[in-house]
Design an enzyme around this catalytic site. Sequence first.
Site, PDB file in Angstrom:
ATOM      1  N   ASN A 163       0.812  -1.237   0.000  1.00 20.63           N
ATOM      2  CA  ASN A 163       0.000   0.000   0.000  1.00 20.63           C
ATOM      3  C   ASN A 163       0.841   1.282   0.000  1.00 20.63           C
ATOM      4  OD1 ASN A 163      -2.632  -0.746  -0.303  1.00 20.63           O
ATOM      5  ND2 ASN A 163      -3.115  -0.828   1.880  1.00 20.63           N
ATOM      6  N   ARG A 165       1.640   4.880  -0.638  1.00 27.50           N
ATOM      7  CA  ARG A 165       0.874   6.105  -0.884  1.00 27.50           C
ATOM      8  C   ARG A 165       1.849   7.236  -1.151  1.00 27.50           C
ATOM      9  NH1 ARG A 165      -2.590   2.647  -1.243  1.00 27.50           N
ATOM     10  NH2 ARG A 165      -4.376   2.443   0.139  1.00 27.50           N
ATOM     11  N   LYS A 223      -1.908  -8.114  -6.885  1.00 25.32           N
ATOM     12  CA  LYS A 223      -3.214  -7.628  -7.345  1.00 25.32           C
ATOM     13  C   LYS A 223      -3.027  -6.926  -8.686  1.00 25.32           C
ATOM     14  CE  LYS A 223      -3.262  -5.750  -3.354  1.00 25.32           C
ATOM     15  NZ  LYS A 223      -3.528  -4.773  -2.286  1.00 25.32           N
ATOM     16  N   ALA A 253     -10.775  -1.856  -2.325  1.00 25.62           N
ATOM     17  CA  ALA A 253     -10.889  -3.171  -2.983  1.00 25.62           C
ATOM     18  C   ALA A 253      -9.691  -4.068  -2.660  1.00 25.62           C
ATOM     19  CB  ALA A 253     -11.016  -2.995  -4.494  1.00 25.62           C
ATOM     20  N   ASP A 255      -7.861  -4.047   0.008  1.00 26.10           N
ATOM     21  CA  ASP A 255      -7.935  -4.518   1.399  1.00 26.10           C
ATOM     22  C   ASP A 255      -8.982  -5.616   1.538  1.00 26.10           C
ATOM     23  OD1 ASP A 255      -6.141  -2.477   1.886  1.00 26.10           O
ATOM     24  OD2 ASP A 255      -7.689  -1.075   2.522  1.00 26.10           O
TER      25      ASP A 255
HETATM   26  P1  ADP Z   1      -5.010  -2.221  -4.925  1.00 27.98           P
HETATM   27  O1  ADP Z   1      -5.773  -0.933  -5.072  1.00 27.98           O
HETATM   28  O2  ADP Z   1      -4.780  -2.559  -3.502  1.00 27.98           O
HETATM   29  O3  ADP Z   1      -3.782  -2.255  -5.772  1.00 27.98           O
HETATM   30  P2  ADP Z   1      -6.493  -3.550  -7.031  1.00 27.98           P
HETATM   31  O4  ADP Z   1      -6.754  -2.268  -7.730  1.00 27.98           O
HETATM   32  O5  ADP Z   1      -5.674  -4.540  -7.761  1.00 27.98           O
HETATM   33  O6  ADP Z   1      -5.944  -3.361  -5.529  1.00 27.98           O
HETATM   34  O7  ADP Z   1      -7.922  -4.186  -6.706  1.00 27.98           O
HETATM   35  C1  ADP Z   1      -8.047  -5.375  -5.968  1.00 27.98           C
HETATM   36  C2  ADP Z   1      -9.093  -6.252  -6.600  1.00 27.98           C
HETATM   37  O8  ADP Z   1     -10.328  -5.522  -6.706  1.00 27.98           O
HETATM   38  C3  ADP Z   1      -8.785  -6.730  -8.005  1.00 27.98           C
HETATM   39  O9  ADP Z   1      -7.991  -7.895  -7.976  1.00 27.98           O
HETATM   40  C4  ADP Z   1     -10.184  -6.959  -8.576  1.00 27.98           C
HETATM   41  O10 ADP Z   1     -10.695  -8.218  -8.164  1.00 27.98           O
HETATM   42  C5  ADP Z   1     -11.015  -5.884  -7.886  1.00 27.98           C
HETATM   43  N1  ADP Z   1     -11.127  -4.687  -8.730  1.00 27.98           N
HETATM   44  C6  ADP Z   1     -10.353  -3.581  -8.693  1.00 27.98           C
HETATM   45  N2  ADP Z   1     -10.742  -2.682  -9.631  1.00 27.98           N
HETATM   46  C7  ADP Z   1     -11.797  -3.236 -10.269  1.00 27.98           C
HETATM   47  C8  ADP Z   1     -12.649  -2.819 -11.334  1.00 27.98           C
HETATM   48  N3  ADP Z   1     -12.496  -1.643 -11.944  1.00 27.98           N
HETATM   49  N4  ADP Z   1     -13.646  -3.664 -11.731  1.00 27.98           N
HETATM   50  C9  ADP Z   1     -13.837  -4.860 -11.130  1.00 27.98           C
HETATM   51  N5  ADP Z   1     -13.052  -5.310 -10.127  1.00 27.98           N
HETATM   52  C10 ADP Z   1     -12.050  -4.523  -9.701  1.00 27.98           C
HETATM   53  O1  CKP Z   2      -5.556  -0.193  -1.216  1.00 27.14           O
HETATM   54  P1  CKP Z   2      -6.956   0.076  -0.808  1.00 27.14           P
HETATM   55  O2  CKP Z   2      -7.721   0.897  -1.808  1.00 27.14           O
HETATM   56  O3  CKP Z   2      -7.699  -1.172  -0.429  1.00 27.14           O
HETATM   57  O4  CKP Z   2      -6.819   0.941   0.518  1.00 27.14           O
HETATM   58  C1  CKP Z   2      -7.811   1.822   0.965  1.00 27.14           C
HETATM   59  C2  CKP Z   2      -7.489   2.446   2.294  1.00 27.14           C
HETATM   60  O5  CKP Z   2      -6.010   3.542   4.557  1.00 27.14           O
HETATM   61  C3  CKP Z   2      -8.480   3.552   2.623  1.00 27.14           C
HETATM   62  O6  CKP Z   2      -9.399   3.128   3.609  1.00 27.14           O
HETATM   63  C4  CKP Z   2      -7.606   4.697   3.121  1.00 27.14           C
HETATM   64  O7  CKP Z   2      -8.068   5.210   4.323  1.00 27.14           O
HETATM   65  C5  CKP Z   2      -6.219   4.103   3.271  1.00 27.14           C
HETATM   66  O8  CKP Z   2      -6.199   3.043   2.303  1.00 27.14           O
HETATM   67  C6  CKP Z   2      -5.148   5.168   3.032  1.00 27.14           C
HETATM   68  O9  CKP Z   2      -4.560   5.635   4.019  1.00 27.14           O
HETATM   69  O10 CKP Z   2      -4.956   5.531   1.855  1.00 27.14           O
HETATM   70 MG    MG Z   3      -4.111  -1.460  -1.677  1.00 28.03          MG
END
Ligand code: ADP
Ligand code: CKP
Ligand code: MG
Length: 310
Positions: A163, A165, A223, A253, A255
């Site tokens: 994650n 940021r 992911k 998504a 998480d």
């Molecule tokens: P992160 O933001 O932590 O990098 P992802 O963007 O890869 O994670 O999203 C995690 C999961 O959420 C993906 O593996 C997929 O299953 C789902 N997902 C994310 N974006 C989409 C989308 N635009 N449409 C459908 N499923 C999605």
């Molecule tokens: O990687 P993700 O989109 O699943 O993470 C989302 C979270 O903690 C969101 O709840 C936000 O508060 C944070 O990531 C962050 O600090 O960016």
């Molecule tokens: Mg993430």
Amino acid sequence: MKTMVTLGEILIELNALTSGPLRNVNYFEKHVAGSEANYCVAFVMTGNKCVYLGRVGNDEFGKNAVEWLRGKGVIVDKIKIDPNPTGIFFIQRDYPIPLHSESIYYRKGSAGSKLSPEDIEEDLVREADLVHSTGITLAISSSAKDTVFKAFSLNRERSFDTNIRLKLWSPDEARRNIIELFKEYPLKFLITDVDDASILVGRSDPDEAVRLLREYADVIVMKQGPRGASVYYDGGKYFAHGYSVPVVDVVGAGDALGGTFLSLVMSGYPLDKALDYAIVSSTLNVMIRGDQENLPSLQDIEAFLREMNK
Ligand code: ADP
Ligand code: CKP
Ligand code: MG
């Protein structure tokens, strides 16, 4: 039942009700969020226990967060009340990039960033089945970073979501601190994505990146956004496809996927099945605003799979 301890910052999310730049948005919807809290709720929803370690402010948002997480079944009695305010963030959606959500933080000096090594009850962390944190917690303050290092020193069953940021630190700082953690405390589970992996090891091809990350973790989840995700283990690899659904907000998504995956693996599911189920959790998550409201139970995941794979 397995117990996971997570360390992080709970944030209150104010999600724009309409698309476009925030200056023109008049209505926001409030949700409890923060990556590690999202993981915790996903873990609990699929039948396990999660203890949250962190701080919230002595304010309405802090009370909101603790009451909400308690209602979800998270163990909240170790959460400390801090004199600083609970951090918040806004989500701007679909502008300037369609289907993209941007997080705009108001969290500097927040209660959550004051997380400190003394907040750790050592026996609790030692006895947990899994200890989890993320790159966000390493980035928010040096005391929060020290807390993650201390927790990881107490238990070898470690999980980490990168994650990264870039609003909280530079790519160089992220790489230095995260790799320092991995070298000192190798992981059981590393959950990452293509963008973070390329910051960490300079490769955006998932297989290539995993080859370089393997020395730090037994199991790696990569992911890949709407495409889905892959899990790598002992030289093997399994890819689970994503689903095409109407997307409202993709924040949370990752998480959802990570928390559900960890829970099912800890419950004894094989890695491939755990990933198939975890993808369902993330798919439901992108269909609504909020990070925790659509996190499914096992029964609901199975209902989804029965219907979607007919
Ligand atoms: P992160 O933001 O932590 O990098 P992802 O963007 O890869 O994670 O999203 C995690 C999961 O959420 C993906 O593996 C997929 O299953 C789902 N997902 C994310 N974006 C989409 C989308 N635009 N449409 C459908 N499923 C999605
Ligand atoms: O990687 P993700 O989109 O699943 O993470 C989302 C979270 O903690 C969101 O709840 C936000 O508060 C944070 O990531 C962050 O600090 O960016
Ligand atoms: Mg993430």
